[in-house]
Motif scaffolding. Structure first.
Motif, PDB file in Angstrom:
ATOM      1  N   LYS A  82       0.832  -1.199   0.000  1.00  0.00           N
ATOM      2  CA  LYS A  82       0.000   0.000   0.000  1.00  0.00           C
ATOM      3  C   LYS A  82       0.869   1.251   0.000  1.00  0.00           C
ATOM      4  CE  LYS A  82      -3.705   2.294   2.589  1.00  0.00           C
ATOM      5  NZ  LYS A  82      -4.559   2.242   3.803  1.00  0.00           N
ATOM      6  N   LYS A 141       2.581   1.661  -3.464  1.00  0.00           N
ATOM      7  CA  LYS A 141       1.690   2.204  -4.486  1.00  0.00           C
ATOM      8  C   LYS A 141       1.434   3.693  -4.263  1.00  0.00           C
ATOM      9  CE  LYS A 141      -0.655  -2.155  -5.500  1.00  0.00           C
ATOM     10  NZ  LYS A 141      -1.915  -2.937  -5.414  1.00  0.00           N
ATOM     11  N   GLN A 142       1.374   4.083  -2.989  1.00  0.00           N
ATOM     12  CA  GLN A 142       1.158   5.492  -2.655  1.00  0.00           C
ATOM     13  C   GLN A 142       2.348   6.346  -3.098  1.00  0.00           C
ATOM     14  OE1 GLN A 142       0.506   6.163   1.534  1.00  0.00           O
ATOM     15  NE2 GLN A 142       0.695   8.381   1.324  1.00  0.00           N
TER      16      GLN A 142
END
Length: 434
Positions: free
Chosen positions: A255, A258-259
């Motif tokens: 996560k 991807k951020q």
């Protein structure tokens, strides 16, 4: 016309000549005949003006033009004699002697020539070095730093003391000798502890406070503080903490990857670590280049490569250094120089060695740029100036125009060429860390 040329070295030459009065007179006749075809002189039709009328109308100007023509002929003959092309000249020829006699004009012209430089095996002069090693801990620390910068603040509900890194929502009011001073009060102020937003000692004393606590903090404003009425003064601040906020340490997972890697749908932590690794390597390499390797390499190149220097270019560099020095001097120092030409010359001579090194470095970089096929176009210079101006919040067009009118663009272009040349030589030499 008797011309004698002497090539002093690879960058300097003198041309001596005797221009006879007959040669000047012949030039006057030639120029007058050409002018007679186009001159507008009252009483004569255009194209039908007698040469005698042209000579009477333009008199001394014709003589000056004739002498200038003779000087050009002297220069051309002298350059041919020593085998130097006009394109190889730097700046304007300097007329060091122009003595008019009864029958001749004795002339001496000094010319500066772009030196031909034997670079030799210049790549052997590039220092050997290894690419900086970036540790896994450094990569992790950078990821944490970037992730924390993007993370939202969260209110701390537990009853605990403020620690460095926390953000405190505070009210404060400052006093000098018990009297509140202007600009020293704020409510609901967001203060991140450790940010050094406030004067020294303030944030250190907020650390340890709790939500709802009031405290009087004693600090001393720095001597160089912007407000003169506060500089060097001891002050007290009444501080109240209303809220404690903090950011959660991010989890290193897909996560987060991807951020931090927008556009990469299949982003992983390994991809993120590799990207950060490359970024840190580039930063450390740039720092190593600029702070250590480039200055060291340029010094070595200047020391090891022989270059004949055009004297007048060195003299110009000395003059610029003298003018720059004068701008930092006080009125008494300036007056002392104005009253003594000898002191001016002594001060000017102090810049000769550094001026010579600077000019030599410029010619070496120019030769290296040709050898390596490196160029910096005017468009690239403009783009660089525009980009830096925008970063500083300035008007790019105005900044560019200012540099242009001040004559700084060639120097900026040369600095960019130097940076590219040295960077390429270092990039070709860098070794991977084992």
């Amino acid at each position: 016309m008797n011309v004698k040329a002497n090539k002093i070295d690879g960058a300097n030459a003198t041309i001596e000549a005797q221009i006879t009065n007959e040669e000047v007179a012949a030039n006057v006749d030639k120029i007058a005949k050409q002018l007679a075809k186009t001159a507008n002189i009252p009483g004569f039709r255009k194209g039908k003006v007698p040469v005698s009328a042209v000579k009477k109308q333009y008199g001394e100007r014709l003589v000056q033009d004739a002498e200038a023509e003779a000087l050009r002929e002297v220069l051309s003959a002298g350059l041919t004699e020593i085998g130097v092309a006009n394109e190889a000249l730097i700046g304007e020829p300097q007329i060091s002697k122009f003595d008019k006699g009864e029958a001749n004009i004795d002339v001496e012209v000094t010319v500066a020539i772009r030196p031909e430089i034997d670079l030799g095996d210049y790549k052997q002069l590039v220092p050997e070095f290894k690419k900086p090693k970036i540790t896994a801990a450094a990569v992790k620390a950078r990821i944490d730093e970037l992730a924390l910068a993007q993370a939202p603040f969260e209110t701390v509900e537990e009853d605990r003391e403020l620690v460095e890194g926390d953000t405190a929502m505070i009210d404060f009011e400052g006093f000098l000798d018990g009297v509140a001073f202007e600009g020293g009060k704020a409510e609901g102020f967001s203060l991140t502890l450790g940010s050094k937003q406030f004067i020294p000692g303030f944030e250190d004393q907020v650390i340890g406070m709790k939500k709802g606590e009031e405290k009087t903090i004693k600090v001393t404003f720095p001597e160089n503080y912007g407000g003169k009425e506060l500089a060097g003064k001891e002050a007290e601040f009444k501080v109240t903490v209303h809220e404690i906020q903090t950011k959660k340490k991010p989890r290193h997972d897909a996560k987060l990857a991807k951020q931090m890697l927008p556009g990469e749908e299949e982003a992983t932590m390994d991809m993120l670590k590799e990207k950060i690794q490359q970024q840190l390597e580039s930063e450390e390499l740039t720092k190593l280049y600029n702070e250590e390797l480039k200055p060291k390499m340029l010094e070595t190149l200047v020391e090891k490569i022989d270059v004949d220097l055009p004297k007048f270019v060195v003299e110009q560099e000395m003059d610029m250094a003298l003018n720059k020095k004068a701008q930092t001097m006080n009125e008494d120092e300036i007056k002392e120089l104005q009253e003594s030409a000898e002191k001016v010359q002594e001060l000017r001579e102090e810049f000769r060695e550094e001026a010579s090194r600077s000019v030599k470095a410029t010619f070496i970089i120019d030769a290296l740029a040709k050898a390596e096929g490196i160029e910096v176009a005017e468009q690239e210079v403009m783009q660089t100036i525009y980009f830096e101006a925008m970063q500083m919040g300035q008007d790019p067009a105005a900044v560019y125009k200012q540099y242009q009118e001040s004559g700084y663009l060639p120097a900026i272009q040369m600095a960019m060429v130097e940076d590219k040349v040295l960077s390429k030589l270092l990039n070709d030499t860098v070794k991977e860390e084992a």
